[in-house]
Design a protein around this motif. Structure first.
Motif, mmCIF file in Angstrom:
data_model
loop_
_atom_site.group_PDB
_atom_site.id
_atom_site.type_symbol
_atom_site.label_atom_id
_atom_site.label_comp_id
_atom_site.label_asym_id
_atom_site.label_seq_id
_atom_site.Cartn_x
_atom_site.Cartn_y
_atom_site.Cartn_z
ATOM 1 N N TRP A 135 -4.419 1.029 2.421
ATOM 2 C CA TRP A 135 -4.385 1.784 1.171
ATOM 3 C C TRP A 135 -5.802 0.830 0.552
ATOM 4 O O TRP A 135 -6.194 0.523 0.690
ATOM 5 C CB TRP A 135 -2.964 1.293 -0.564
ATOM 6 C CG TRP A 135 -2.185 0.706 0.738
ATOM 7 C CD1 TRP A 135 -1.168 0.013 0.455
ATOM 8 C CD2 TRP A 135 -0.802 1.561 1.082
ATOM 9 N NE1 TRP A 135 0.179 0.304 1.147
ATOM 10 C CE2 TRP A 135 -0.076 1.355 1.263
ATOM 11 C CE3 TRP A 135 -0.963 3.323 0.576
ATOM 12 C CZ2 TRP A 135 1.561 2.012 1.693
ATOM 13 C CZ3 TRP A 135 -0.036 4.419 1.251
ATOM 14 C CH2 TRP A 135 1.063 2.933 1.533
ATOM 15 N N SER A 136 -6.325 2.378 -0.278
ATOM 16 C CA SER A 136 -7.661 1.868 -0.640
ATOM 17 C C SER A 136 -7.101 1.882 -2.229
ATOM 18 O O SER A 136 -5.905 1.270 -2.584
ATOM 19 C CB SER A 136 -8.025 3.830 -0.861
ATOM 20 O OG SER A 136 -7.294 4.687 -2.059
ATOM 21 N N ALA A 137 -9.062 0.947 -2.620
ATOM 22 C CA ALA A 137 -8.303 0.344 -3.887
ATOM 23 C C ALA A 137 -7.502 1.264 -4.272
ATOM 24 O O ALA A 137 -6.608 0.784 -5.794
ATOM 25 C CB ALA A 137 -9.883 0.381 -4.694
ATOM 26 N N ALA A 138 -7.957 2.372 -4.956
ATOM 27 C CA ALA A 138 -7.161 3.538 -5.993
ATOM 28 C C ALA A 138 -6.238 3.243 -5.550
ATOM 29 O O ALA A 138 -5.174 3.555 -6.896
ATOM 30 C CB ALA A 138 -7.555 4.651 -5.749
ATOM 31 N N ASP A 139 -5.129 3.588 -4.511
ATOM 32 C CA ASP A 139 -3.565 3.456 -3.993
ATOM 33 C C ASP A 139 -2.915 1.391 -4.519
ATOM 34 O O ASP A 139 -2.055 1.764 -4.692
ATOM 35 C CB ASP A 139 -3.730 3.411 -2.557
ATOM 36 C CG ASP A 139 -3.860 4.758 -2.512
ATOM 37 O OD1 ASP A 139 -3.924 6.059 -2.598
ATOM 38 O OD2 ASP A 139 -4.178 4.852 -0.660
ATOM 39 N N LEU A 140 -4.237 1.018 -4.701
ATOM 40 C CA LEU A 140 -3.952 -0.339 -4.731
ATOM 41 C C LEU A 140 -3.196 -0.760 -6.176
ATOM 42 O O LEU A 140 -2.414 -1.124 -6.794
ATOM 43 C CB LEU A 140 -4.339 -1.086 -4.588
ATOM 44 C CG LEU A 140 -4.212 -1.770 -2.354
ATOM 45 C CD1 LEU A 140 -5.560 -2.712 -2.597
ATOM 46 C CD2 LEU A 140 -2.824 -2.369 -2.627
ATOM 47 N N ALA A 141 -4.541 0.296 -6.924
ATOM 48 C CA ALA A 141 -4.066 0.113 -8.288
ATOM 49 C C ALA A 141 -3.474 0.978 -9.138
ATOM 50 O O ALA A 141 -2.711 0.477 -9.786
ATOM 51 C CB ALA A 141 -5.332 0.469 -9.150
ATOM 52 N N PHE A 142 -2.960 1.958 -8.491
ATOM 53 C CA PHE A 142 -1.675 3.031 -9.028
ATOM 54 C C PHE A 142 -0.466 2.177 -8.676
ATOM 55 O O PHE A 142 0.453 1.770 -9.268
ATOM 56 C CB PHE A 142 -2.482 4.363 -7.683
ATOM 57 C CG PHE A 142 -0.720 4.962 -8.457
ATOM 58 C CD1 PHE A 142 -1.034 5.908 -9.653
ATOM 59 C CD2 PHE A 142 0.454 4.718 -7.663
ATOM 60 C CE1 PHE A 142 0.637 6.498 -9.937
ATOM 61 C CE2 PHE A 142 1.372 6.337 -7.359
ATOM 62 C CZ PHE A 142 1.915 6.698 -8.752
ATOM 63 N N ARG A 143 -0.554 1.391 -7.270
ATOM 64 C CA ARG A 143 0.512 0.374 -7.091
ATOM 65 C C ARG A 143 0.608 -0.428 -8.347
ATOM 66 O O ARG A 143 2.000 -0.806 -9.085
ATOM 67 C CB ARG A 143 0.447 0.093 -5.977
ATOM 68 C CG ARG A 143 1.592 -0.908 -5.475
ATOM 69 C CD ARG A 143 1.625 -1.757 -3.859
ATOM 70 N NE ARG A 143 0.753 -2.758 -4.726
ATOM 71 C CZ ARG A 143 -0.027 -3.832 -4.324
ATOM 72 N NH1 ARG A 143 -0.107 -3.682 -2.210
ATOM 73 N NH2 ARG A 143 -0.673 -4.835 -4.331
ATOM 74 N N ASP A 144 -0.005 -1.208 -8.798
ATOM 75 C CA ASP A 144 0.385 -2.294 -9.647
ATOM 76 C C ASP A 144 0.221 -1.009 -11.156
ATOM 77 O O ASP A 144 1.199 -1.742 -11.639
ATOM 78 C CB ASP A 144 -1.709 -2.811 -10.109
ATOM 79 C CG ASP A 144 -1.574 -3.425 -8.792
ATOM 80 O OD1 ASP A 144 -0.846 -4.002 -7.986
ATOM 81 O OD2 ASP A 144 -2.744 -3.603 -8.811
#
Lengths: 410, 378
Positions: free
Chosen positions: A5-14
């Motif tokens: 996942w991209s960093a933006a994806d991970l931030a969204f997941r959090d």
């Protein structure tokens, strides 16, 4: 090429994770955990929908102008995945995930204005009237008639396998408005107010004892022509569009991972044939490993479809493939859960579960006694109900026919 | 080698089949099963008085007809075919099998033949899994009495049963074959805690809690600590009868599915004309025929020495468990939505077949027992 996942994806997941942590109450998680089928307890599911709606996340896949979210395809997947992992009770797909997309694509301004906001709030709750007693796999053979009379269509016939028809106040259905040479012609997509005079709903008792499915009888039910979606006689176009939303676009792998983890936890606490934990018995361990391998692989297949969709490609026959693999894996996991339940898997204890509908002819014990643990009460009911997975939304035999033609050119 | 039934056995089969066809209505029996009593007592009365099947396999000295495993097979298959919920295998084959070897007091075998004694085997426990010889409940002597402590789970046939056939340990470790003692006790014994519930297959069962329950010395069957020597062969006899019951269910389910596939029309033709479904039904047929062979294997090896007997009954259980799953699941699939409901017989048969898959041990359990009893070569 990578699987990260991209960093933006991970931030969204959090962000999603934090929301679920905060708003998903223990009772809602319980309703999700003790489900006996793909349908959550109706009341719990509507309560969760209200919480999601408050946050603006009840219908993320809708266009933003109607209340959807401006998310990437990956974000939709992550939202769905995190919700499942957290044990959220799923929302009914009939309104939000199905008929709403039809209304957005084919609906009149009046239809959109009336239905879409009410679907979001739960004020309008839809059921789906497609199958008929003589038109199941052969859906286009449907015969419920709708005869034009002034500004109305007068409907007579029967629909069956209607999930939550007793809870629903609206039905979207396919009716026959004319008989043409080709059976796909002459079908109309219609919205029916379930409080209209002339509708009788008869609940069907499933092998699990649950009453979630129904049969309806329509006796000269008057429906305003204003409730036709698309053109009269052109309902098949609308129905085909909708079927894509029913079959594809969801994330089955996370749900299957949750089930596999549940099987593992269950089997760790039960004795196997040699007296050690069932989870460590070679035969059981091999079956569970095999299921997990198939889930790992299915997840990558889903990612591939997702990537193609993100690039604007139609999933095409992939939705048939994912439907077959997902439902058959789910059935394997319900078999393993029932095996893990041991002798107590034979006990009929729906009072220790959260079924998706009322129970026929069952009185819980006065003292609330449960033999074993709650998951052991869930196991046989989920096993029975999950047999429907390979039957509904186009049986797996029909999906294989589709793949034979479309994927292999046979 | 001979697989034919004698004239008497054919008569037994035909008279039972006719009676069940005339008198055992599926809907009425399901209503009774869902009720508090859980069964139709008049059916059991007819089994004893009109049909004589309760004594068919028990010795003449106790009023029976002196039949053997083949008679039990013939009876159990017909009961399976009609989806009879009344507890024949538990009472007559398992209970009778133990009591034939360890008679006890009060003439319980006579009671079984007459229909007045019905046995619920209380073998499994919260920590036993499907292993019947995993016994943690204990029995200790106290003066002239026995005092029992422990728990039993999914005891089938309560509330119909009059007696419990209960295992308790008098010595040894939880999974030892030695040190298991067998007791016969009335089901309404004071001090016994009983939690009743329905089962997924239209039957009833109960969990029992024994908290210093006191029994007279006469409740012990046979010798202290030697119960397994009678229970083990009786369980093998019950496995063979269960295989026959399964065959009865399976044959009916296959016949119903084939008939439905000829009637149900989609795409302008009977769904049975589609090759994909024809092959599926042929695979179901192959499972049924293997189950029939497995039923004979188990039944005809019941007189063999213990290891051979156990291998044959385990082979049968593996075969019928596999068939119960494959045939049951595909019968539902081929019936489509209707197979998911209680509207047709198929849903009820599927539930019974699911219970049979696990009853007396699932396939993995019996594969392990078969492997342990099979000498390795090379």
């Amino acid at each position: 090429m990578d699987l990260e996942w991209s960093a933006a994806d991970l931030a969204f997941r959090d962000e999603v994770h934090a929301f679920l942590d905060e708003r998903l109450t223990p009772d809602l998680r319980r309703a999700g955990r003790l489900m006996t089928s793909v349908y959550a307890d109706h009341e719990a599911s509507m309560r969760w929908q209200a919480i999601l709606h408050e946050r603006g996340w009840a219908a993320p896949a809708w266009p933003v102008e109607y209340g959807g979210c401006d998310w990437t395809v990956t974000q939709h997947y992550l939202f769905s995945r995190e919700s499942i992992l957290a044990g959220a009770p799923p929302l009914s797909p009939m309104g939000i995930s199905m008929v709403a997309h039809v209304l957005i694509e084919f609906g009149t301004p009046e239809q959109k204005e009336f239905f879409l906001p009410r679907i979001l709030t739960g004020e309008v709750f839809f059921c789906q009237g497609y199958s008929e007693p003589e038109a199941g796999s052969d859906l286009a053979a449907l015969s419920m008639s709708a005869v034009e009379d002034g500004d109305d269509l007068v409907c007579t016939g029967s629909k069956i396998w209607t999930t939550h028809a007793t809870e629903a106040n609206w039905m979207f259905c396919l009716v026959r408005t004319s008989r043409a040479a080709k059976k796909q012609q002459g079908i109309t997509f219609l919205l029916i107010d379930m409080s209209s005079p002339g509708i009788e709903v008869r609940p069907l008792v499933m092998t699990s004892g649950e009453q979630i499915q129904n049969q309806e009888f329509f006796d000269h039910v008057r429906v305003p022509k204003a409730n036709v979606v698309g053109e009269i006689d052109d309902g098949w176009t609308v129905a085909k569009y909708l079927l894509e939303f029913e079959r594809g676009g969801s994330a089955a792998a996370p749900k299957l991972q949750v089930m596999a983890d549940q099987v593992a936890r269950a089997a760790a606490g039960q004795p196997g044939p040699d007296g050690g934990p069932l989870l460590e018995s070679p035969a059981f361990a091999a079956k569970l490993a095999d299921a997990r391998i198939r889930i790992d692989v299915l997840e990558v297949l889903e990612f591939r479809v997702l990537s193609a969709a993100a690039g604007g490609k139609n999933p095409g026959t992939a939705s048939s493939m994912l439907k077959i693999l997902g439902t058959e894996l789910s059935q394997t996991l319900t078999e393993l859960l029932l095996e893990a339940a041991g002798p107590r898997g034979r006990a009929y204890q729906p009072h220790a579960t959260r079924p998706g509908g009322p129970l026929a002819g069952f009185a819980p014990p006065a003292d609330g006694y449960v033999s074993g643990e709650e998951w052991q009460a869930v196991a046989p009911l989920r096993y029975f109900n999950d047999r429907a997975g390979t039957i509904y939304a186009g049986s797996n035999e029909i999906q294989r026919n589709i793949l034979a033609k479309a994927a292999l050119g046979l | 080698m001979d697989f034919s039934l004698t004239a008497e056995q054919q008569l037994l089969r035909d008279s039972l089949a006719d009676w069940l066809a005339d008198r055992y209505d599926l809907a009425r029996s399901r209503e009774a099963a869902a009720s508090e009593t859980g069964w139709q007592p008049e059916v059991w009365r007819s089994f004893a008085d009109d049909l004589g099947i309760l004594g068919a396999t028990l010795p003449e000295e106790v009023g029976g007809s002196g039949g053997g495993p083949v008679e039990a097979m013939v009876i159990a298959e017909q009961l399976g075919r009609a989806l009879v919920v009344e507890p024949y295998v538990d009472t007559v084959v398992l209970g009778g099998g133990v009591l034939r070897r360890l008679p006890g007091t009060g003439d319980p075998l006579e009671g079984i033949v007459a229909g007045s004694v019905r046995i619920a085997p209380a073998l499994l426990e919260p920590t036993s899994g499907h292993t019947a010889h995993s016994v943690a409940a204990t029995a200790r002597r106290d003066g002239g009495d026995w005092v029992l402590t422990g728990a039993k789970t999914v005891v089938p046939g309560v509330p119909q049963a009059t007696h419990l056939l209960l295992t308790a340990r008098t010595s040894g470790e939880q999974r030892d074959l030695d040190g298991i003692s067998l007791f016969l006790l009335p089901v309404d014994l004071p001090g016994l805690q009983v939690h009743r519930y329905r089962t997924i297959d239209d039957r009833h069962a109960a969990d029992l809690v024994l908290d210093d329950v006191r029994l007279p010395a006469a409740a012990l069957l046979g010798e202290e600590g030697r119960g397994w020597t009678a229970l083990s062969p009786a369980l093998d006899e019950a496995l063979a009868a269960l295989a026959a019951e399964a065959v009865g269910c399976l044959r009916r389910v296959l016949a119903d599915t084939v008939a439905y596939s000829k009637e149900r029309r989609q795409f302008g033709q009977p769904i049975g004309s589609f090759q994909a479904l024809q092959h599926r039904m042929v695979d179901m047929h192959l499972e049924v025929e293997q189950s029939v062979a497995a039923m004979y294997l188990a039944t005809l090896r019941l007189g063999a020495e213990p290891a051979e007997r156990a291998r044959a009954t385990s082979a049968a259980k593996v075969t019928i468990s596999r068939a119960a799953r494959f045939v049951g699941q595909n019968a539902v699939q081929l019936h489509g939505g209707m197979g998911m409901t209680q509207e047709l017989a198929i849903g009820h048969y599927f539930k019974r077949l699911t219970a049979i898959e696990y009853e007396l041990g699932p396939a993995d359990h019996h594969r392990a027992r078969y492997a342990a009893l099979t000498p390795t070569t090379g």
